[in-house]
Structures are given as structure tokens and as C-alpha cells.
Design a protein around this motif. Structure first.
Motif, PDB file in Angstrom:
ATOM      1  N   LYS A  88      25.455 -14.613 -18.513  1.00 21.44           N
ATOM      2  CA  LYS A  88      25.117 -15.876 -18.878  1.00 21.44           C
ATOM      3  C   LYS A  88      25.466 -16.953 -17.602  1.00 21.44           C
ATOM      4  N   THR A  89      26.434 -16.677 -16.599  1.00 19.93           N
ATOM      5  CA  THR A  89      26.669 -17.164 -15.600  1.00 19.93           C
ATOM      6  C   THR A  89      26.510 -16.346 -14.031  1.00 19.93           C
ATOM      7  N   GLY A  90      26.410 -17.162 -13.146  1.00 19.63           N
ATOM      8  CA  GLY A  90      26.373 -16.409 -11.777  1.00 19.63           C
ATOM      9  C   GLY A  90      27.362 -16.669 -11.054  1.00 19.63           C
ATOM     10  N   HIS A  91      28.237 -17.435 -11.389  1.00 17.22           N
ATOM     11  CA  HIS A  91      29.368 -17.859 -10.695  1.00 17.22           C
ATOM     12  C   HIS A  91      30.745 -17.313 -10.894  1.00 17.22           C
ATOM     13  N   TRP A  92      31.002 -15.934 -10.945  1.00 16.62           N
ATOM     14  CA  TRP A  92      32.052 -15.175 -10.770  1.00 16.62           C
ATOM     15  C   TRP A  92      32.616 -15.303  -9.600  1.00 16.62           C
ATOM     16  N   ARG A  93      33.873 -15.204  -9.573  1.00 19.22           N
ATOM     17  CA  ARG A  93      34.878 -14.944  -8.391  1.00 19.22           C
ATOM     18  C   ARG A  93      36.063 -14.175  -8.943  1.00 19.22           C
ATOM     19  N   PHE A  94      36.240 -13.037  -8.259  1.00 20.04           N
ATOM     20  CA  PHE A  94      37.269 -11.916  -8.552  1.00 20.04           C
ATOM     21  C   PHE A  94      38.267 -11.816  -7.260  1.00 20.04           C
ATOM     22  N   GLN A  95      39.273 -11.530  -7.559  1.00 18.97           N
ATOM     23  CA  GLN A  95      40.401 -10.822  -7.074  1.00 18.97           C
ATOM     24  C   GLN A  95      40.805  -9.534  -7.322  1.00 18.97           C
ATOM     25  N   VAL A  96      40.039  -8.691  -6.548  1.00 15.59           N
ATOM     26  CA  VAL A  96      40.221  -7.162  -7.034  1.00 15.59           C
ATOM     27  C   VAL A  96      40.638  -6.066  -5.756  1.00 15.59           C
ATOM     28  N   TYR A  97      41.017  -4.854  -6.324  1.00 16.34           N
ATOM     29  CA  TYR A  97      41.150  -4.049  -5.513  1.00 16.34           C
ATOM     30  C   TYR A  97      39.922  -2.840  -5.419  1.00 16.34           C
ATOM     31  N   ALA A  98      39.604  -2.444  -4.434  1.00 18.43           N
ATOM     32  CA  ALA A  98      38.683  -1.446  -4.534  1.00 18.43           C
ATOM     33  C   ALA A  98      39.284   0.018  -4.686  1.00 18.43           C
ATOM     34  N   VAL A  99      39.032   0.502  -6.002  1.00 24.07           N
ATOM     35  CA  VAL A  99      39.853   1.856  -6.334  1.00 24.07           C
ATOM     36  C   VAL A  99      39.192   2.848  -5.816  1.00 24.07           C
ATOM     37  N   ARG A 100      38.022   3.051  -5.661  1.00 23.36           N
ATOM     38  CA  ARG A 100      37.373   4.298  -5.431  1.00 23.36           C
ATOM     39  C   ARG A 100      36.121   3.536  -4.638  1.00 23.36           C
ATOM     40  N   VAL A 101      35.598   4.169  -3.679  1.00 23.98           N
ATOM     41  CA  VAL A 101      34.287   3.845  -2.895  1.00 23.98           C
ATOM     42  C   VAL A 101      33.867   5.269  -2.402  1.00 23.98           C
ATOM     43  N   TRP A 102      32.453   5.391  -2.752  1.00 22.43           N
ATOM     44  CA  TRP A 102      31.649   6.607  -2.482  1.00 22.43           C
ATOM     45  C   TRP A 102      30.110   6.255  -2.165  1.00 22.43           C
ATOM     46  N   LYS A 103      29.649   7.255  -1.543  1.00 19.88           N
ATOM     47  CA  LYS A 103      28.027   6.950  -1.057  1.00 19.88           C
ATOM     48  C   LYS A 103      27.295   7.771  -2.164  1.00 19.88           C
ATOM     49  N   GLU A 104      26.217   7.241  -2.850  1.00 22.05           N
ATOM     50  CA  GLU A 104      25.178   7.826  -3.587  1.00 22.05           C
ATOM     51  C   GLU A 104      24.039   8.054  -2.814  1.00 22.05           C
ATOM     52  N   MET A 105      23.937   9.449  -2.707  1.00 16.42           N
ATOM     53  CA  MET A 105      22.625  10.024  -1.673  1.00 16.42           C
ATOM     54  C   MET A 105      21.398   9.904  -2.429  1.00 16.42           C
ATOM     55  N   HIS A 106      20.329   9.867  -1.719  1.00 17.02           N
ATOM     56  CA  HIS A 106      18.981   9.516  -2.384  1.00 17.02           C
ATOM     57  C   HIS A 106      18.639  10.739  -3.124  1.00 17.02           C
ATOM     58  N   LYS A 107      17.835  10.520  -4.042  1.00 20.77           N
ATOM     59  CA  LYS A 107      17.516  11.637  -5.026  1.00 20.77           C
ATOM     60  C   LYS A 107      16.645  12.805  -4.575  1.00 20.77           C
ATOM     61  N   VAL A 108      15.648  12.066  -3.382  1.00 23.93           N
ATOM     62  CA  VAL A 108      14.767  13.082  -2.854  1.00 23.93           C
ATOM     63  C   VAL A 108      15.026  13.483  -1.485  1.00 23.93           C
ATOM     64  N   ASN A 109      15.634  12.547  -0.620  1.00 26.42           N
ATOM     65  CA  ASN A 109      16.013  13.118   0.391  1.00 26.42           C
ATOM     66  C   ASN A 109      17.296  12.754   0.558  1.00 26.42           C
ATOM     67  N   TYR A 110      18.103  13.991   0.318  1.00 28.51           N
ATOM     68  CA  TYR A 110      19.391  14.384   0.374  1.00 28.51           C
ATOM     69  C   TYR A 110      20.360  13.692   1.457  1.00 28.51           C
ATOM     70  N   LYS A 111      19.810  13.566   2.703  1.00 29.03           N
ATOM     71  CA  LYS A 111      20.422  13.216   3.847  1.00 29.03           C
ATOM     72  C   LYS A 111      20.443  11.688   3.956  1.00 29.03           C
ATOM     73  N   GLU A 112      19.840  11.052   2.941  1.00 35.21           N
ATOM     74  CA  GLU A 112      19.682   9.642   3.213  1.00 35.21           C
ATOM     75  C   GLU A 112      20.464   8.821   2.275  1.00 35.21           C
ATOM     76  N   VAL A 113      21.659   7.675   2.563  1.00 32.10           N
ATOM     77  CA  VAL A 113      22.337   7.350   1.575  1.00 32.10           C
ATOM     78  C   VAL A 113      21.465   6.280   0.782  1.00 32.10           C
TER      79      VAL A 113
END
Length: 148
Positions: free
Chosen positions: A14-39
Motif C-alpha cells: 500500500k505504500t512505497g515509502h518504507w525505511r528499515f534498519q536491519v541486519y543482513a542475516v544471510r546473503v547468497w547468489k541464486e544461479m541462473h536456471k539455464v546457464n548455471y555459471k551466471e548469477v
């Protein structure tokens, strides 16, 4: 970084004006489904002061601007992103929404965190082994055990 922040549990479209103070708990790369070498995207789980979590995505088009701006276990103030229903995405957090970074998204590191990081939600092994169904939002990592 003075000011008030929104809570992840309140996210909606309903709004686009969010502002968060957050920790990045987990970060990972999702690989392309066809080209497995491409992120395809960079995925992350963010956590606020209340312990609420949400999944966030940096799509391939955002790599130039945001690709290296978020590190695990660091605190950030983020704003100006797109809120999307994640029906088709993996559920790495209990929130039904995902935050998608755009060209307008700002990511500001917080040098002196204002609340403690609690990245892990431990479950005992017996509970996991006897569960009929495991919640998709549980992130299960590798554990090395040594016996003496």
C-alpha cells in the motif's frame, strides 16, 4: 542515522515509502536456471529489531549498483525498494513479501549498530527429524561435529 524506522512485520504494497534498519542475516547468489555459471540474483534475509525477517532480492540489473553493498552480519538502513508478493519465490523468511532492490534503492551501512544481532534460530535435531513438514523459512546449514 537519526530518525524512525518501519518494522518488517508491517510491510505491504500500500505504500512505497518504507525505511528499515536491519541486519543482513544471510546473503547468497541464486544461479541462473539455464546457464548455471551466471548469477541470476543476489538473495538475502534481513532482520529488524523485533526479530522479524524478510527476504530481499537484488536482480541482475542491480548488480552494478548494489552487488557488493550488502554483507552478512552487518547492519544497514535501506529504503526505496519494490515490495512484491513472493508466491513463486523460495521462502527463506516467514514474511509473505519480498523486497526487490531497484535503481532508487539506498543502502547505508550503520557503523555503530543500535541493537544486537541474533542471526540463528536453533532447533534440536530430534525436533527436525520428527517433524512431519519443515517450514520453508528454516535455513539449515552444515554443522561439523567432533567427538573426543
Amino acid at each position: 542515522m537519526a530518525g524512525t524506522f518501519d518494522f518488517l512485520e508491517n510491510v505491504n504494497t500500500k505504500t512505497g515509502h518504507w525505511r528499515f534498519q536491519v541486519y543482513a542475516v544471510r546473503v547468497w547468489k541464486e544461479m541462473h536456471k539455464v546457464n548455471y555459471k551466471e548469477v541470476n540474483s543476489i538473495e538475502m534475509v534481513l532482520q529488524d529489531i523485533k526479530g522479524s525477517r524478510i527476504q530481499a532480492t537484488i536482480p541482475q540489473l542491480g548488480f552494478t549498483r548494489h552487488g557488493s553493498s550488502v554483507e552478512e552480519f552487518k547492519m544497514y538502513v535501506i529504503s526505496n525498494f519494490i515490495v512484491v508478493d513472493k508466491k513463486l519465490k523460495t521462502r527463506a523468511a516467514e514474511n509473505k513479501w519480498t523486497l526487490t532492490f531497484s535503481n532508487r534503492t539506498t543502502v547505508e551501512p550503520v557503523e555503530e549498530p543500535t541493537f544486537p544481532l541474533q542471526p540463528f534460530r536453533f532447533h534440536n535435531i530430534a525436533e527436525l527429524l520428527t517433524a512431519d513438514v519443515l517450514d520453508d523459512s528454516n535455513l539449515i546449514g552444515n554443522i561439523q561435529m567432533t567427538f573426543g
